[in-house]
Write a protein that holds these residues in place. Structure first.
Motif, short mmCIF file in Angstrom:
data_model
loop_
_atom_site.label_atom_id
_atom_site.label_comp_id
_atom_site.label_asym_id
_atom_site.label_seq_id
_atom_site.Cartn_x
_atom_site.Cartn_y
_atom_site.Cartn_z
N GLY A 197 0.83 -1.20 0.00
CA GLY A 197 0.00 0.00 0.00
C GLY A 197 0.87 1.25 0.00
N THR A 198 0.65 2.11 0.94
CA THR A 198 1.48 3.31 1.08
C THR A 198 2.80 2.94 1.74
N ILE A 199 3.90 3.47 1.21
CA ILE A 199 5.19 3.31 1.87
C ILE A 199 5.47 4.60 2.64
N TRP A 200 5.47 4.49 3.96
CA TRP A 200 5.75 5.61 4.85
C TRP A 200 7.21 5.53 5.26
N CYS A 201 7.96 6.59 5.09
CA CYS A 201 9.38 6.60 5.44
C CYS A 201 9.63 7.61 6.55
N ILE A 202 10.53 7.23 7.45
CA ILE A 202 10.89 8.08 8.57
C ILE A 202 12.35 8.50 8.41
N GLY A 203 12.59 9.78 8.34
CA GLY A 203 13.93 10.29 8.15
C GLY A 203 14.61 10.63 9.47
N LEU A 204 15.92 10.47 9.51
CA LEU A 204 16.74 10.94 10.63
C LEU A 204 16.29 10.36 11.97
N ARG B 165 -5.07 7.27 8.00
CA ARG B 165 -5.52 5.92 8.36
C ARG B 165 -4.56 4.91 7.75
N LEU B 166 -3.85 4.19 8.57
CA LEU B 166 -2.95 3.15 8.08
C LEU B 166 -3.76 1.91 7.72
N GLU B 167 -3.45 1.34 6.57
CA GLU B 167 -4.22 0.21 6.05
C GLU B 167 -3.36 -1.05 6.00
N PRO B 168 -3.99 -2.24 6.03
CA PRO B 168 -3.23 -3.48 5.86
C PRO B 168 -2.41 -3.42 4.56
N GLY B 169 -1.17 -3.83 4.65
CA GLY B 169 -0.28 -3.78 3.49
C GLY B 169 0.56 -2.54 3.41
N ASP B 170 0.27 -1.53 4.25
CA ASP B 170 1.14 -0.36 4.32
C ASP B 170 2.48 -0.76 4.91
N LEU B 171 3.55 -0.10 4.46
CA LEU B 171 4.90 -0.39 4.92
C LEU B 171 5.50 0.86 5.54
N ILE B 172 6.01 0.73 6.75
CA ILE B 172 6.72 1.83 7.39
C ILE B 172 8.21 1.51 7.40
N CYS B 173 9.01 2.35 6.76
CA CYS B 173 10.47 2.23 6.79
C CYS B 173 10.95 3.14 7.91
N ALA C 48 5.25 3.00 -4.35
CA ALA C 48 5.07 1.56 -4.17
C ALA C 48 5.73 0.76 -5.29
N SER C 49 5.93 1.38 -6.44
CA SER C 49 6.56 0.71 -7.58
C SER C 49 8.06 0.48 -7.38
N THR C 50 8.60 0.96 -6.26
CA THR C 50 10.02 0.72 -5.96
C THR C 50 10.28 -0.69 -5.45
N VAL C 51 9.25 -1.38 -4.99
CA VAL C 51 9.42 -2.67 -4.30
C VAL C 51 9.92 -3.74 -5.25
N CYS C 52 10.92 -4.50 -4.77
CA CYS C 52 11.45 -5.63 -5.54
C CYS C 52 11.90 -6.70 -4.56
N GLY C 53 12.40 -7.81 -5.09
CA GLY C 53 12.88 -8.89 -4.25
C GLY C 53 14.14 -8.50 -3.50
N PRO C 54 14.45 -9.20 -2.40
CA PRO C 54 15.58 -8.82 -1.56
C PRO C 54 16.94 -9.00 -2.22
N ASN C 55 16.99 -9.82 -3.26
CA ASN C 55 18.26 -10.07 -3.94
C ASN C 55 18.26 -9.61 -5.40
N ASP C 56 17.23 -8.86 -5.78
CA ASP C 56 17.18 -8.31 -7.14
C ASP C 56 18.22 -7.20 -7.28
N SER C 57 18.60 -6.90 -8.51
CA SER C 57 19.65 -5.91 -8.74
C SER C 57 19.16 -4.50 -8.46
N ILE C 58 20.10 -3.63 -8.09
CA ILE C 58 19.85 -2.20 -7.95
C ILE C 58 20.27 -1.54 -9.26
N PRO C 59 19.36 -0.84 -9.93
CA PRO C 59 19.72 -0.22 -11.21
C PRO C 59 20.50 1.08 -11.02
#
Length: 278
Positions: free
Chosen positions: A69-76, A230-238, A100-111
């Motif tokens: 869902g939404t990717i919430w990021c916390i800085g600093l 409102r945080l929804e199921p599937g949201d990711l907090i970094c 959300a389109s940034t998500v990939c597998g843990p061992n996929d390449s970084i472009p």
């Protein structure tokens, strides 16, 4: 419980890593791991995991969720990281987002492209929401979390800091959010605020830290965000990164094609990515 997904990109199947370290295909029990299936009953549905077929060989590991869902990021969110960034230690969580389109597998390449000049790494604890959360207290917050995972919050610093506007533009290129290998339920983590984080580049140590050094712990972050949205199921907090990012070194160090990034978090597994020209 350690949930995971395996298979070629876009065609992954849900699985569980059992107590003996075997990957078990659970596609007969759940269609996939996504916002519609992260309900309170998912873990109980997966209790029959020992009866499910074992996955043999070394399949590609996909992101832990089929759809984020939404990717919430916390800085600093670590004092030493704020200092190395030359920024004030925040008195409230610094919040931004990542596509959300940034998500990939843990061992996929970084472009990396010719337009990228300051490609950087950030190991982070990822928090996956499992129950809708709105205006919850810190005491209630962790009841709304489904599980925890490893995130590499890949960042192009020039786009983030030198192109005007918000940080999001430096965070949102495809494959800038390797996610996994596992989604670990809270019952497997004795102390959420004492997990060790690490990241190496080309086998050279770069980041070392502990969630005990977070300025705002996980429960505070979930509660805080829920006051505004409102945080929804599937949201990711970094939840932020410890010191040791490339931009904070003297002189700064950034990723180049061919570099290999390895990272992990205690109890949550590890990732490995190669930087490849795109």
């Amino acid at each position: 419980m350690k949930l995971m997904r395996y298979g070629e990109a876009g065609r992954e199947k849900p699985a569980v890593l059992d107590a003996s370290g075997k990957i078990r295909d659970v596609s007969s029990l759940v269609s996939d791991y996504d916002p519609s299936t992260l309900g309170d009953d998912l873990v109980s549905r997966l209790r029959q995991v020992e009866e499910q077929p074992e996955v043999t060989g070394t399949p590609r590991i996909g992101p832990v969720l089929a759809r984020v869902g939404t990717i919430w990021c916390i800085g600093l969110n670590y004092v030493d990281h704020a200092k190395e960034a030359g920024m004030a230690v925040p008195t409230e969580p610094v919040v931004f987002s990542k596509a959300a389109s940034t998500v990939c597998g843990p061992n996929d390449s970084i472009p990396i492209t010719a337009a990228m000049a300051k490609l950087d790494w950030e190991v982070e604890l990822g928090v996956v929401i499992g129950r809708r959360a709105f205006r919850v207290t810190e005491a209630q917050a962790l009841e709304h979390v489904f599980g925890y995972t490893v995130v590499n919050d890949v960042s192009e610093r020039a786009w983030q800091l030198e192109r005007g506007g918000q940080w999001m533009k430096g965070k949102s290129h495809p494959n800038f959010c390797p996610l996994g290998p596992w989604l670990v339920t809270g019952d497997e983590i004795p102390d959420l605020q004492s997990l060790q984080l690490w990241l190496d580049v080309n086998a050279v140590p770069k980041q070392r830290g502990s969630t005990s050094s977070m300025i705002f712990p996980v429960a505070k972050l979930v509660s805080y965000l829920s006051q505004f949205a409102r945080l929804e199921p599937g949201d990711l907090i970094c939840t932020g990164t410890p010191p040791g990012v490339g931009a904070g070194m003297k002189p700064p160090q950034f990723l180049r094609s061919g570099d290999v990034v390895t990272l992990g978090i205690e109890l949550l597994g590890k990732q490995k990515q190669r930087v490849e020209s795109a």
